[in-house]
Design an enzyme around this catalytic site. Structure first.
Site, PDB file in Angstrom:
ATOM      1  N   ALA A   1     -43.319 -12.241   4.695  1.00 16.46           N
ATOM      2  CA  ALA A   1     -43.048 -11.369   3.558  1.00 16.46           C
ATOM      3  C   ALA A   1     -44.049 -10.213   3.506  1.00 16.46           C
ATOM      4  CB  ALA A   1     -43.087 -12.168   2.267  1.00 16.46           C
TER       5      ALA A   1
ATOM      6  N   ASP B   1     -20.574 -17.575  -6.940  1.00 16.60           N
ATOM      7  CA  ASP B   1     -21.221 -18.883  -6.828  1.00 16.60           C
ATOM      8  C   ASP B   1     -22.495 -19.002  -7.659  1.00 16.60           C
ATOM      9  OD1 ASP B   1     -22.649 -17.128  -5.320  1.00 16.60           O
ATOM     10  OD2 ASP B   1     -22.453 -18.204  -3.423  1.00 16.60           O
TER      11      ASP B   1
ATOM     12  N   ASP C   1     -23.269 -15.154 -11.802  1.00 16.80           N
ATOM     13  CA  ASP C   1     -21.856 -14.797 -11.675  1.00 16.80           C
ATOM     14  C   ASP C   1     -21.029 -15.381 -12.815  1.00 16.80           C
ATOM     15  OD1 ASP C   1     -21.860 -13.264  -9.405  1.00 16.80           O
ATOM     16  OD2 ASP C   1     -21.686 -14.992  -8.060  1.00 16.80           O
TER      17      ASP C   1
ATOM     18  N   ASP D   1     -16.479 -10.236  -2.644  1.00 14.91           N
ATOM     19  CA  ASP D   1     -17.852 -10.027  -2.215  1.00 14.91           C
ATOM     20  C   ASP D   1     -17.833  -9.565  -0.776  1.00 14.91           C
ATOM     21  OD1 ASP D   1     -19.521 -10.512  -4.339  1.00 14.91           O
ATOM     22  OD2 ASP D   1     -19.209 -12.675  -4.183  1.00 14.91           O
TER      23      ASP D   1
END
Lengths: 690, 595
Positions: free
Chosen positions: A387, A526, A530, A315
């Protein structure tokens, strides 16, 4: 995680190999392991044990025969038993280290009282009574009674019992940090947890079983090696057994046929006892070394697979780059000085506690000597990131200072009827092309310029990837970035390939494609999404901070949640295989010298001419046989440290590794026993033992 | 050693080196189904054979089917030979009127097995036992068939390495037919003409009775010698038309035919290494195998030649010159043809034993102890030094698997060879093949060295005669270390499917015919089956792309490792036995204590 190296109490303890209590305990274990039920699992050592039993019988029988050479038979018998004991000792030593770890883990498993929730009522009960699916509550100060998934709340948890890491970690319901482990301690807040494992199957239980080696299964290579060693043992058994008829034929009328004791001595010297005795110790030590890096391997097979890995999926964030982007340059608009831009940018970031914000302040200080100011002292008002606006900044002296993505700032200046000037847009595009992130800074209607935020590649990664390439391992960077950004970072980090705008499905597809080409793939992950990729990968390292699903899917769990460790795991896997191969080669090469010691000694009574083969000039037949047997036994003990530590490993090409190890363990194994046996022979004679 | 001898050995090896690549290309093309232009005229014959035998040439075979086809084929061949040998009295081309009396059941069993397994051990004196018809049909047929079958197995095993993700090892019948039609036939044809040219007879005449210069009468047998000679060498069979084998002037008339013989023996085994490299797509792999074989061979040939040329210290003590000069060859000439001399004989002995051929142009029994140890060692090495047609390559690949597994872990990866992971199954099968050899050689020779049959036991009856032949031990004519060498050699030769004899044993007794027969069967089929099973497992595996982390198997280091493995694993097994045989004999000879 910002720092790549995790300071960990357990890892940094110097691995003490030989402290007296461990040795004593291991010696005791070695005696217990004489039980044939145990030795039969190791065919080579089992044959030695059978040989020891037979020669013991002959020794006892010889006691009533005054003509027999008691001293010689007794010594052979003794050293044969020592050979078995030494092999057992090696295994016990390897296990003892795991056992010490198990002890600390067990301490965490002390009987806890669970607060079970049933129909919203709290019911106190022993932790062992919890079953899968039960809900329980934990508040500050409680030990978590079982593995589970947080369904409600957020808490900081002290996981030092399993990770050795004292800093508490955050666990919350939903998302990728929802798993808690039994035996860890809630430090603040209150959570409600659903139990995910029955007693005896919990993470800590599995960990204890693993470190104790109780559930240790042989790895594929270990099985194949065992077959090879058993096969060689049978070959040498045939060679030794047929010597008896040969000798009867050759002795004819005169001369004494070698005794059974001597035949057994020859057999034990020829069969690969060195590697046979150390094989399981090497495997256990490999698991242990992984554990010292705070990685929990679910099986030895996984570690072995790590050594075979061809492709590493890494990653980007956290593994290749530092977790966060950092300000790298101020790019002012025409007519604005760089210093002015830096000044405004710093103001905009004063209250911004994100790493990006901090890095802007640091850069302003480094480049332009602009000191950090106190936001309260200035009387400025902080406007946090939201946001909706996707900007942050300050309102200061009647001015609105903002920084944000280009489109966000475009919306901001539109309030004044302004547009972002073309020159700034060109800068934005330029920055994006380089793989960095542009942040645009505006003061009211005026757009001042662009801050270039860059991913910072961790120090030393480039050379790390270079090493991996020399080992024939391809590195692939996985990132959610767009291909442009990804390519730039990939080039800077020196990885071989990258997967941009990666989704879990793409990851899975990439793994399948690599595997279809015959390659073994390792990855870290994690999140719950995944999990399929972790399960598909040959080596899947789940982060301990990750979800239960990820941990179940992978075959290793990194307790420190440090994805860079994948590289170390690969190295440990390789080292384990190298240790096995080197000791096998050494063990077999040793046979040559032993032949030269024993064969002339065996037949000298009817073929004195064979003394010419006694190139070590050993004193007499008895001393020659004894010296070979003693050397054979002692070499096991001498190699225990090597088996436990692993042979020196260097990241060089396979061809260079082969040449090097062939020279050390092949040629070395051929030569080393000659002086060794000679020395033992002289020692035996001077002590009047032969 | 002198320059003439050394250059002879060197020149021979250079010739092999030059022929390896062209031969390998021919083999590769033939087994890939690309028939070379000049040989396409044989294509209709190939198709006709398929039609007559009802073989579908497009059918693919898994290892089980491949093995079954091989076993059925071999069994049928062995039974046919057995029947023909026993019935030779009623069959044509039998001017000497040999019958079943000459070929007892145990001898017929031994001989049928011997030729089927490409061993060509002969417990009998051919010119006094078998008819021309038997020679040509019952025996020479196998010279073709066993060689072609051996090649097929080697090709199937190579496919195990070169193909991936399939279970198709090819088609045994197709490999068999193509191997004999496009490889053995044209080369044997040319070679037979060359033998005729150098003076070997090729006729169906009855034996000639002639008057010798001394005035004595001598019966000189005739027959199709040249044609049998060609395929006998090319197929590494070794079964002679005459008892004296290639020492006989009709089988091997001149120095030129001697050189041709030796080249024919190594031609296919050497070419197969190149074919292997081509099949797996890396010529270096083939040359590494060739290198390991070549190094072991050259070392052996030089040792053998050196000790033969050094001669016998007992004779030296008597004042007999042991060094070569213009008037005499010096050294140990006992059992050697003056036509060939010491170097050519030592070289021949090395070639024929390395390649599992078993033809001889000198008597190995008369070599010096170490000179004789070399041929014995070559056989004991599992016939991996070039080895028999096909058998050499698969024997070497067995050692490759073991070497790779012993040392391959040292590079920190699961061992792999030419892109195929070597796992537990492969190790198991290679180990099994190795065990069979050790068990058969050591077990049978130990048995015959101790289990002394009663003098008048029926097991000790020689052939059909009433003669019992017990002294001094189970028909072994020599006592002591030399006798043990003879016994180990006999069972090594049978198990290794070599067929040469150290002589000294009157082997045509039920005891030896049966034990040697079983050893030959074990050494052939119990070695082939595990290796075909291994091929079956390998062919299903994926091919792993090569990288810097791959164990390099196309290097000198690997060839050296291979040599080391063969020496240590292959030879250490037999070292104690050898110490009591040739090695102690050597010291006895040189300490002048040999009785």
């Amino acid at each position: 995680m910002d720092t790549p190296t995790v300071i960990n109490t357990r890892k940094n303890l110097p691995p003490k190999l030989f402290d007296p209590p461990t040795i004593l305990r291991s010696l005791k274990e070695a005696l217990l392991k004489l039980n044939p039920k145990h030795t039969i699992k190791n065919p080579v050592i089992f044959v030695v044990e059978v040989g020891s039993i037979i020669s013991s019988y002959y020794f006892v029988a010889a006691l009533s025969d005054p003509g027999a050479d008691h001293l010689f038979v007794g010594q052979i018998c003794l050293w044969l038993w020592f050979t078995v004991l030494f092999a057992n000792f090696a295994e016990a030593m390897a296990e003892s280290r795991g056992r010490a770890q198990a002890k600390t883990l067990r301490a965490a498993k002390t009987e806890t009282i669970a607060k079970r929730l049933k129909n919203k009522e709290i019911e106190l009960m022993p932790a062992a009574a919890l079953r899968k699916g039960d809900l329980f509550e934990c508040s500050a100060g409680d030990l978590i009674p079982a593995d589970g998934e947080i369904v409600e709340g957020i808490a900081s948890v002290d996981e030092s019992a399993i990770t050795g890491e004292s800093a508490p970690v955050l666990r919350e319901s939903g998302g990728d940090r929802s798993a808690v482990t039994g035996g860890t301690k809630v430090i603040s807040d209150r959570i409600v947890v659903r139990v995910t494992s029955n007693p005896g199957e919990s993470f800590i239980d599995r960990m204890i079983a693993l470190v104790e080696g109780a559930k240790r299964q042989k790895t594929p290579n270990e099985i194949a090696l065992n077959i090879l060693l058993s096969g060689l043992t049978i070959v040498f058994l045939i060679a030794t057994v047929t010597l008896l008829p040969y000798s009867y034929y050759s002795a004819g009328a005169g001369g004494a046929v070698p005794t059974v004791t001597v035949m057994i001595a020859l057999l034990v010297c020829l069969i690969p006892t060195t590697i046979g005795g150390l094989l399981s110790a090497i495997g256990i030590a490999g698991m242990d070394r992984v554990m010292q890096h705070n990685v929990l391997a679910m099986s030895g097979r996984a570690i072995e697979a790590a050594g075979d890995v061809n492709t590493l999926l890494l990653d980007k964030t956290g593994t290749i780059t530092l977790g966060n982007r950092q300000a790298a340059a101020f790019l002012p608009a025409p007519g604005v000085s760089e210093k002015e831009l830096a000044d405004v940018a710093q103001l905009a970031s004063l209250a911004d506690e994100t790493p990006e914000g901090r890095s802007i302040i640091i850069l302003a200080k480094q480049r332009h000597g602009i000191r950090e100011r106190e936001i309260e002292a200035l009387g400025a008002e902080f406007v946090p990131f939201s946001a909706q606006t996707r900007m942050s900044g300050v309102n200061f002296a009647g001015k609105q200072i903002r920084k944000g993505a280009a489109d966000a700032i475009a919306a901001f200046v539109a309030a004044w009827g302004e547009k972002i000037p073309q020159s700034i847009l060109a800068l934005v595009e330029e920055v994006a092309k380089q793989g960095a992130t542009p942040l645009v800074v505006a003061e009211d209607r005026r757009v001042l310029g662009v801050i270039q935020l860059k991913d910072v590649v961790k120090g030393g990664m480039k050379s790390r990837f270079e090493q991996l390439r020399r080992l024939g391992i391809k590195t692939v960077m996985i990132t959610g970035d767009n291909p442009l950004t990804a390519a730039a970072i990939a080039a800077e980090a020196g990885v071989d390939d990258f997967l941009a705008e990666a989704t879990p499905e793409m990851k899975l597809k990439l793994i399948r494609r690599e595997q279809a080409g015959g390659r073994l793939v390792a990855m870290t992950g994690d999140g719950t999404n995944d999990a399929p990729a972790l399960a598909q990968a040959d080596v899947g390292v789940a982060m301990n901070s990750g979800t239960q699903a990820a941990k179940e899917a992978g075959n290793m769990v990194d307790l420190d949640s440090n994805p860079t460790k994948l590289i170390e795991i690969v190295e440990i896997g390789k080292q384990m295989l190298i240790t096995r191969g080197s000791l096998t080669t050494f063990s077999i090469a040793n046979d040559v010298a032993k032949y030269f010691a024993i064969v002339p000694a065996m037949f000298v009574s009817f073929y004195p001419q064979l003394a010419a083969l006694n190139i070590m000039r050993l004193s007499n037949a008895n001393s020659a046989v004894l010296a070979a047997v003693i050397f054979n036994a002692l070499i096991i003990v001498a190699l225990v440290p090597l088996a436990l530590r692993g042979v020196a490993y260097r990241p060089i090409s396979a061809a260079a590794t082969l040449r090097r190890n062939l020279l050390i363990y092949g040629v070395g194994g051929l030569i080393a026993p000659f002086p060794g046996i000679w020395l033992l022979d002289r020692l035996l004679v001077s002590l009047h033992l032969a | 050693m002198n320059i003439h001898g050394l250059s002879e050995i060197l020149l021979y090896f250079m010739a092999i080196l030059l022929l390896t690549a062209p031969m390998g290309i021919l083999l590769f093309n033939v087994f890939e189904g690309r028939i070379p232009f000049g040989l396409r005229i044989l294509r209709p014959l190939e198709l006709l054979i398929y039609r007559v035998c009802r073989v579908d040439p497009r059918a693919t075979m898994r290892w089980q089917e491949y093995s079954a086809a091989l076993l059925i084929f071999s069994l049928a061949g062995a039974l046919l030979s057995y029947a023909l040998l026993r019935l030779q009295g009623w069959l044509p081309l039998n001017p000497q009127a040999f019958g079943a009396a000459e070929v007892t059941p145990d001898l017929a069993f031994n001989t049928a097995v011997s030729f089927t397994t490409n061993t060509n051990w002969q417990s009998y004196v051919p010119e006094a036992t078998v008819s021309m018809f038997s020679n040509m049909l019952a025996l020479a047929m196998h010279n073709w068939m066993s060689a072609a079958a051996g090649m097929a197995v080697a090709v199937a095993l190579s496919r195990g390495f070169s193909r991936a993700d399939t279970d198709d090892l090819g088609n045994f019948w197709v490999d068999l037919v193509r191997g004999s039609l496009y490889v053995l036939f044209p080369i044997a044809l040319l070679a037979a003409l060359a033998f005729v040219h150098s003076g070997a007879p090729q006729n169906f005449s009855a034996p000639q009775t002639i008057r010798t210069l001394e005035g004595a009468q001598q019966i000189v047998p005739q027959g199709p010698v040249a044609s049998q000679e060609a395929i006998k060498q090319l197929g590494t069979n070794g079964g002679g038309y005459f008892n004296a084998n290639s020492a006989h002037p009709y089988e091997n008339p001149t120095a030129a035919s001697d050189l041709l013989t030796k080249i024919l023996i190594f031609l296919i085994p050497a070419g197969l290494t190149y074919m292997f490299g081509k099949m797996v797509g890396n010529q270096g792999q083939g040359w590494a195998l060739f290198g390991a074989m070549g190094a072991l061979f050259i070392a052996g040939a030089l040792v053998c030649y050196g000790f033969e040329q050094a001669g016998n210290p007992h004779l030296a003590q008597l004042g007999i010159a042991m060094s070569a000069d213009e008037s005499q060859p010096g050294g140990n000439m006992e059992g050697k043809e003056t036509r060939f001399g010491i170097a050519a004989s030592a070289l021949f002995a090395s070639v024929t034993t390395a390649a599992s051929c078993g033809a001889v142009n000198s008597m190995h029994d008369s070599f010096t102890p170490i000179g004789g140890l070399v041929p014995l060692f070559n056989i004991l090495s599992g016939e991996a030094i070039f080895g028999g047609v096909g058998a050499g390559l698969y024997g070497m690949l067995m050692f490759v698997v073991l070497a790779i597994f012993i040392a391959g872990l040292m590079v920190g990866r699961t061992p792999e060879y030419v892109g195929k992971k070597i796992g537990r199954y492969e190790v198991q099968m290679a180990m099994l093949a190795l065990l069979v050899c050790a068990f058969s050689i050591l077990g049978f020779s130990a048995l015959s060295s101790t289990y002394d049959l009663p003098q008048d036991s029926a097991w000790n009856r020689v052939g059909s005669s009433a003669a019992y032949y017990g002294a001094p031990r189970n028909n072994v004519n020599n006592a002591g270390s030399h006798g043990l060498s003879e016994m180990i050699y006999a069972f090594a030769s049978a198990t290794g499917n070599n067929g040469s004899a150290f002589a000294g044993i009157t082997a045509n007794t039920p005891f030896y015919n049966l034990t040697l027969g079983v050893a030959m069967l074990a050494g052939r089929f119990l070695m082939i089956l595990p290796l075909l099973a291994m091929a079956g497992s390998l062919v299903r595996k994926k091919r792993i792309p090569e990288s810097a982390g791959t164990f390099p198997t196309d290097s000198i280091t690997f060839a050296a490792l291979l040599v080391g493995t063969i020496l240590i694993v292959g030879a250490l097994t037999f070292f104690p036995g050898l110490a009591l045989g040739p090695i102690v004999e050597h010291f006895q000879l040189h300490q002048l204590t040999l009785q």
